[in-house]
Motif scaffolding. Structure first.
Motif, PDB file in Angstrom:
ATOM      1  N   PRO A 202      -0.998   0.437   8.015  1.00  0.00           N
ATOM      2  CA  PRO A 202      -1.324   0.476   6.588  1.00  0.00           C
ATOM      3  C   PRO A 202      -2.518  -0.410   6.243  1.00  0.00           C
ATOM      4  O   PRO A 202      -2.806  -1.395   6.932  1.00  0.00           O
ATOM      5  CB  PRO A 202      -0.042  -0.052   5.923  1.00  0.00           C
ATOM      6  CG  PRO A 202       1.030   0.141   6.945  1.00  0.00           C
ATOM      7  CD  PRO A 202       0.359  -0.050   8.267  1.00  0.00           C
ATOM      8  N   VAL A 203      -3.212  -0.058   5.176  1.00  0.00           N
ATOM      9  CA  VAL A 203      -4.385  -0.810   4.733  1.00  0.00           C
ATOM     10  C   VAL A 203      -4.024  -2.268   4.473  1.00  0.00           C
ATOM     11  O   VAL A 203      -2.998  -2.579   3.862  1.00  0.00           O
ATOM     12  CB  VAL A 203      -4.976  -0.174   3.455  1.00  0.00           C
ATOM     13  CG1 VAL A 203      -5.991  -1.108   2.803  1.00  0.00           C
ATOM     14  CG2 VAL A 203      -5.629   1.160   3.790  1.00  0.00           C
TER      15      VAL A 203
ATOM     16  N   THR B  30      -5.089  10.744  10.835  1.00  0.00           N
ATOM     17  CA  THR B  30      -5.542  10.721   9.444  1.00  0.00           C
ATOM     18  C   THR B  30      -5.993   9.320   9.088  1.00  0.00           C
ATOM     19  O   THR B  30      -5.498   8.329   9.627  1.00  0.00           O
ATOM     20  CB  THR B  30      -4.430  11.151   8.468  1.00  0.00           C
ATOM     21  OG1 THR B  30      -3.318  10.240   8.582  1.00  0.00           O
ATOM     22  CG2 THR B  30      -3.965  12.568   8.750  1.00  0.00           C
ATOM     23  N   TRP B  31      -6.950   9.243   8.161  1.00  0.00           N
ATOM     24  CA  TRP B  31      -7.426   7.963   7.633  1.00  0.00           C
ATOM     25  C   TRP B  31      -7.348   8.041   6.114  1.00  0.00           C
ATOM     26  O   TRP B  31      -7.977   8.891   5.489  1.00  0.00           O
ATOM     27  CB  TRP B  31      -8.856   7.695   8.100  1.00  0.00           C
ATOM     28  CG  TRP B  31      -9.502   6.497   7.455  1.00  0.00           C
ATOM     29  CD1 TRP B  31     -10.577   6.490   6.613  1.00  0.00           C
ATOM     30  CD2 TRP B  31      -9.117   5.125   7.604  1.00  0.00           C
ATOM     31  NE1 TRP B  31     -10.879   5.213   6.225  1.00  0.00           N
ATOM     32  CE2 TRP B  31     -10.000   4.346   6.812  1.00  0.00           C
ATOM     33  CE3 TRP B  31      -8.104   4.482   8.322  1.00  0.00           C
ATOM     34  CZ2 TRP B  31      -9.900   2.957   6.732  1.00  0.00           C
ATOM     35  CZ3 TRP B  31      -8.000   3.099   8.226  1.00  0.00           C
ATOM     36  CH2 TRP B  31      -8.887   2.352   7.456  1.00  0.00           C
ATOM     37  N   ASN B  32      -6.517   7.169   5.531  1.00  0.00           N
ATOM     38  CA  ASN B  32      -6.276   7.159   4.090  1.00  0.00           C
ATOM     39  C   ASN B  32      -5.879   8.541   3.575  1.00  0.00           C
ATOM     40  O   ASN B  32      -6.328   8.993   2.520  1.00  0.00           O
ATOM     41  CB  ASN B  32      -7.509   6.642   3.346  1.00  0.00           C
ATOM     42  CG  ASN B  32      -7.698   5.154   3.536  1.00  0.00           C
ATOM     43  OD1 ASN B  32      -6.765   4.426   3.871  1.00  0.00           O
ATOM     44  ND2 ASN B  32      -8.917   4.678   3.342  1.00  0.00           N
ATOM     45  N   GLY B  33      -5.045   9.231   4.357  1.00  0.00           N
ATOM     46  CA  GLY B  33      -4.496  10.516   3.929  1.00  0.00           C
ATOM     47  C   GLY B  33      -5.373  11.709   4.216  1.00  0.00           C
ATOM     48  O   GLY B  33      -4.955  12.844   3.966  1.00  0.00           O
ATOM     49  N   HIS B  34      -6.575  11.492   4.750  1.00  0.00           N
ATOM     50  CA  HIS B  34      -7.491  12.589   5.037  1.00  0.00           C
ATOM     51  C   HIS B  34      -7.604  12.790   6.550  1.00  0.00           C
ATOM     52  O   HIS B  34      -7.569  11.819   7.317  1.00  0.00           O
ATOM     53  CB  HIS B  34      -8.880  12.305   4.453  1.00  0.00           C
ATOM     54  CG  HIS B  34      -8.873  12.097   2.968  1.00  0.00           C
ATOM     55  ND1 HIS B  34      -8.704  13.136   2.068  1.00  0.00           N
ATOM     56  CD2 HIS B  34      -8.998  10.969   2.221  1.00  0.00           C
ATOM     57  CE1 HIS B  34      -8.736  12.653   0.829  1.00  0.00           C
ATOM     58  NE2 HIS B  34      -8.908  11.341   0.899  1.00  0.00           N
ATOM     59  N   PRO B  35      -7.756  14.047   7.003  1.00  0.00           N
ATOM     60  CA  PRO B  35      -7.871  14.298   8.447  1.00  0.00           C
ATOM     61  C   PRO B  35      -9.029  13.516   9.070  1.00  0.00           C
ATOM     62  O   PRO B  35     -10.108  13.420   8.490  1.00  0.00           O
ATOM     63  CB  PRO B  35      -8.124  15.807   8.521  1.00  0.00           C
ATOM     64  CG  PRO B  35      -7.547  16.353   7.250  1.00  0.00           C
ATOM     65  CD  PRO B  35      -7.788  15.289   6.222  1.00  0.00           C
TER      66      PRO B  35
ATOM     67  N   THR C  84       0.842  -1.194   0.000  1.00  0.00           N
ATOM     68  CA  THR C  84       0.000   0.000   0.000  1.00  0.00           C
ATOM     69  C   THR C  84       0.871   1.236   0.000  1.00  0.00           C
ATOM     70  O   THR C  84       2.047   1.204   0.362  1.00  0.00           O
ATOM     71  CB  THR C  84      -0.901   0.042   1.246  1.00  0.00           C
ATOM     72  OG1 THR C  84      -0.068   0.011   2.407  1.00  0.00           O
ATOM     73  CG2 THR C  84      -1.850  -1.139   1.296  1.00  0.00           C
ATOM     74  N   ALA C  85       0.269   2.341  -0.401  1.00  0.00           N
ATOM     75  CA  ALA C  85       0.970   3.610  -0.314  1.00  0.00           C
ATOM     76  C   ALA C  85       1.137   3.995   1.141  1.00  0.00           C
ATOM     77  O   ALA C  85       0.334   3.633   1.987  1.00  0.00           O
ATOM     78  CB  ALA C  85       0.175   4.688  -1.064  1.00  0.00           C
ATOM     79  N   THR C  86       2.190   4.770   1.420  1.00  0.00           N
ATOM     80  CA  THR C  86       2.472   5.098   2.817  1.00  0.00           C
ATOM     81  C   THR C  86       1.402   5.986   3.424  1.00  0.00           C
ATOM     82  O   THR C  86       1.299   6.086   4.643  1.00  0.00           O
ATOM     83  CB  THR C  86       3.832   5.798   2.923  1.00  0.00           C
ATOM     84  OG1 THR C  86       3.826   6.972   2.092  1.00  0.00           O
ATOM     85  CG2 THR C  86       4.957   4.866   2.494  1.00  0.00           C
ATOM     86  N   THR C  87       0.557   6.658   2.585  1.00  0.00           N
ATOM     87  CA  THR C  87      -0.493   7.519   3.136  1.00  0.00           C
ATOM     88  C   THR C  87      -1.753   6.742   3.447  1.00  0.00           C
ATOM     89  O   THR C  87      -2.663   7.274   4.074  1.00  0.00           O
ATOM     90  CB  THR C  87      -0.834   8.649   2.144  1.00  0.00           C
ATOM     91  OG1 THR C  87      -1.205   8.069   0.886  1.00  0.00           O
ATOM     92  CG2 THR C  87       0.340   9.584   1.956  1.00  0.00           C
TER      93      THR C  87
ATOM     94  N   ARG D 296      -3.149   6.709  10.528  1.00  0.00           N
ATOM     95  CA  ARG D 296      -1.886   7.270  10.977  1.00  0.00           C
ATOM     96  C   ARG D 296      -2.134   8.242  12.124  1.00  0.00           C
ATOM     97  O   ARG D 296      -3.057   9.068  12.061  1.00  0.00           O
ATOM     98  CB  ARG D 296      -1.175   7.988   9.835  1.00  0.00           C
ATOM     99  CG  ARG D 296       0.223   8.479  10.203  1.00  0.00           C
ATOM    100  CD  ARG D 296       0.874   9.201   9.022  1.00  0.00           C
ATOM    101  NE  ARG D 296       1.180   8.281   7.923  1.00  0.00           N
ATOM    102  CZ  ARG D 296       2.275   7.541   7.858  1.00  0.00           C
ATOM    103  NH1 ARG D 296       3.183   7.592   8.838  1.00  0.00           N
ATOM    104  NH2 ARG D 296       2.491   6.749   6.830  1.00  0.00           N
ATOM    105  N   ALA D 297      -1.330   8.109  13.156  1.00  0.00           N
ATOM    106  CA  ALA D 297      -1.372   9.032  14.291  1.00  0.00           C
ATOM    107  C   ALA D 297      -0.013   9.704  14.414  1.00  0.00           C
ATOM    108  O   ALA D 297       1.023   9.049  14.274  1.00  0.00           O
ATOM    109  CB  ALA D 297      -1.702   8.292  15.586  1.00  0.00           C
ATOM    110  N   THR D 298      -0.028  11.016  14.672  1.00  0.00           N
ATOM    111  CA  THR D 298       1.218  11.774  14.750  1.00  0.00           C
ATOM    112  C   THR D 298       1.300  12.522  16.073  1.00  0.00           C
ATOM    113  O   THR D 298       0.431  13.335  16.395  1.00  0.00           O
ATOM    114  CB  THR D 298       1.308  12.784  13.592  1.00  0.00           C
ATOM    115  OG1 THR D 298       1.144  12.086  12.351  1.00  0.00           O
ATOM    116  CG2 THR D 298       2.654  13.496  13.609  1.00  0.00           C
ATOM    117  N   ARG D 299       2.312  12.197  16.860  1.00  0.00           N
ATOM    118  CA  ARG D 299       2.658  12.880  18.107  1.00  0.00           C
ATOM    119  C   ARG D 299       1.444  13.053  19.038  1.00  0.00           C
ATOM    120  O   ARG D 299       1.099  14.158  19.465  1.00  0.00           O
ATOM    121  CB  ARG D 299       3.302  14.239  17.813  1.00  0.00           C
ATOM    122  CG  ARG D 299       4.589  14.120  16.993  1.00  0.00           C
ATOM    123  CD  ARG D 299       5.338  15.426  16.898  1.00  0.00           C
ATOM    124  NE  ARG D 299       5.852  15.817  18.214  1.00  0.00           N
ATOM    125  CZ  ARG D 299       6.959  15.318  18.749  1.00  0.00           C
ATOM    126  NH1 ARG D 299       7.668  14.383  18.116  1.00  0.00           N
ATOM    127  NH2 ARG D 299       7.382  15.727  19.933  1.00  0.00           N
TER     128      ARG D 299
END
Length: 494
Positions: free
Chosen positions: A289-290, A323-328, A256-259, A263-266
């Motif tokens: 990743p998916v 983010t989920w699949n690159g979207h907030p 899968t793409a990395t986006t 994803r959780a950030t800090r």
């Protein structure tokens, strides 16, 4: 039902008079069934002396919890004693007056259920919860009891909501011991605990039995715990064992793409009460990743459940982004779209957190079908039966209430409810901790199949390293609110 034993400790080891002719616990040919319904507990007999530890084993649904509840005279709703007797400290439990039964439960016998967190007052601190029932409420006695149950002093001012599942379990154990009972009943006392804490609790149980002469009965599916502490083992047979399922081979992660994925950030979470602050998550970065299965492991209280609840939108972070699949992805579940709510589902460690006690299992499974309109109304009964079959439960369980199911059966029903929305991401918090090995394997094989067929993304929290190794592609080690390392478990363990 079979019973095995080990050589009895000497009277000097027990610190009790072993010549006492009346055993503190005596069960004779006991059978329990629902009124005009199925059997909940097949015929069982057992007798236990002071200072002994008895383990109840057997598959999910074999009646372990039902037997423990029978020992305190608390049968499930609509259940009845079809045959046999239960005698506690020489008294017929089911012949006692209500006042006598309350006195027995208050002063002589203590019971810690499989979901102890649900019995803790959410407004009280850990120290207050223990002091409330303690025979000796002095602060130093409460502190000593917390230490004995491996609860750090820093947790004394924390409420249950700021405690991990394992910490809640140990608070419940401390409450039980604070009453100085003669008999201690424990339902899966080491579920959700890491190996170090599990071994310490086992040592504590041995000390309680041999040092204080307490009679201990525990329901347990962990063979290491049973072998380490049980003097006798009673294996119950299931009235209706789940159908065996074919084993599935572990699949390789999908490219899968990395986006893609979650994803959780800090992420930062802090719990504050009366000036005491606990940093539950500290600058946590996480990526699932998916189509992959990602494991999270670490000691009890390290923040694993808090991380899952934050990802699910049930715990708002003080800082960080999702983010989920690159979207907030909004931090709170109520601010997420209906589609975002559908595609991300949490299976909590405590299944009672997902099942409405006033609704049947069928009604609990129907609710998400209605809310997310995954099937039409005429097809909902069929879909409910399919969901139950997927998790190894008979179709007639749709008519039962949560309290009529064993702990393992409730866990499977909780998983079925999460699957009802046909999610894209499933967050699983210790979903096998209350299941026997064969049922646990069946559940994880089901999740693996769904991952293969639907591209389902899994996040699994577990202390069971064999499970993490077999069913995940990547593991995150969480310690004191921080991810200390990531990778394949075999590399991390070197």
């Amino acid at each position: 039902m079979t019973t095995t034993g080990r050589p009895a400790p000497t009277p000097q080891d027990l610190h009790v008079n072993s010549s006492d002719a009346t055993p503190p616990v005596s069960v004779s040919d006991l059978e329990i069934r629902l009124t005009n319904g199925p059997t909940l507990l097949n015929t069982v007999s057992m007798s236990l002396q002071p200072g002994k530890i008895a383990a109840l084993t057997g598959p999910s649904g074999s009646g372990k919890t039902t037997l423990l509840r029978a020992l305190v005279g608390d049968l499930p709703h609509d259940a009845e004693v079809a045959a046999g007797t239960v005698r506690i400290l020489g008294q017929d439990v089911f012949a006692l007056t209500p006042d006598a039964l309350r006195a027995l439960r208050r002063h002589r016998i203590a019971y810690v259920g499989q979901d102890p967190g649900s019995a803790l007052n959410p407004r009280m601190t850990a120290a207050q919860l223990i002091t409330e029932v303690a025979t000796d409420p002095a602060p130093n006695a409460v502190t000593a009891l917390m230490s004995e149950c491996r609860l750090p002093d820093a947790l004394a001012h924390h409420r249950p909501g700021a405690l991990s599942g394992g910490q809640q379990r140990r608070v419940a154990l401390a409450r039980a011991l604070a009453r100085q009972p003669d008999i201690l009943l424990l339902d899966e006392p080491t579920a959700g605990l890491d190996a170090t804490l599990r071994d310490e609790i086992v040592d504590l149980l041995r000390r309680l039995a041999t040092g204080r002469g307490i009679t201990v009965i525990l329901a347990c599916h962990d063979p290491q715990v049973v072998d380490a502490c049980a003097d006798t083992v009673t294996t119950l047979t299931s009235p209706a064992a789940p159908k065996p399922r074919a084993a599935l081979r572990k699949t390789a992660p999908s490219p899968t793409a990395t986006t893609d994925g979650l994803r959780a950030t800090r992420l930062d979470v802090a719990f504050t009460h009366r000036g005491h602050t606990h940093q539950a998550l500290d600058s946590v970065d996480f990526h699932a990743p998916v189509g992959t299965a990602t494991g999270i492991t670490g000691p009890s209280g390290s923040g694993k459940t808090t991380l899952l609840r934050t990802l699910a939108g049930l715990q708002k972070a003080d800082a960080g982004a999702l983010t989920w699949n690159g979207h907030p992805l909004p931090a709170h579940v109520r601010r997420r779209s209906r589609e975002q709510q559908r595609c991300i589902q949490l299976v909590p460690q405590n299944p009672l957190g997902a099942l409405n006690p006033t609704r049947t299992i069928g009604a609990s499974l129907t609710r998400p079908l209605q809310l997310h309109r995954t099937v039409g109304k005429p097809h909902m009964p069929v879909r409910v039966r399919e969901l139950l079959d997927d998790v190894g439960l008979p179709a007639d369980f749709a008519d039962r209430y949560p309290h009529e199911l064993s702990g393992g059966q409730r866990q499977r029903a909780s998983i079925a409810r999460a699957l009802a929305t046909e999610p894209d991401l499933l967050l699983c918090d210790e979903v096998t901790s209350a299941l026997d090995p064969s049922t646990a394997a069946a559940i994880l094989e089901l999740l693996t199949r769904l991952r293969t067929e639907r591209g389902l993304t899994l996040v699994l929290v577990s202390h069971e390293l064999d499970l993490i190794t077999t069913y995940t592609d990547r593991v995150h080690l969480l310690d004191q609110g921080r991810i200390s390392d990531s990778g394949r478990l075999e590399r991390l363990s070197r």
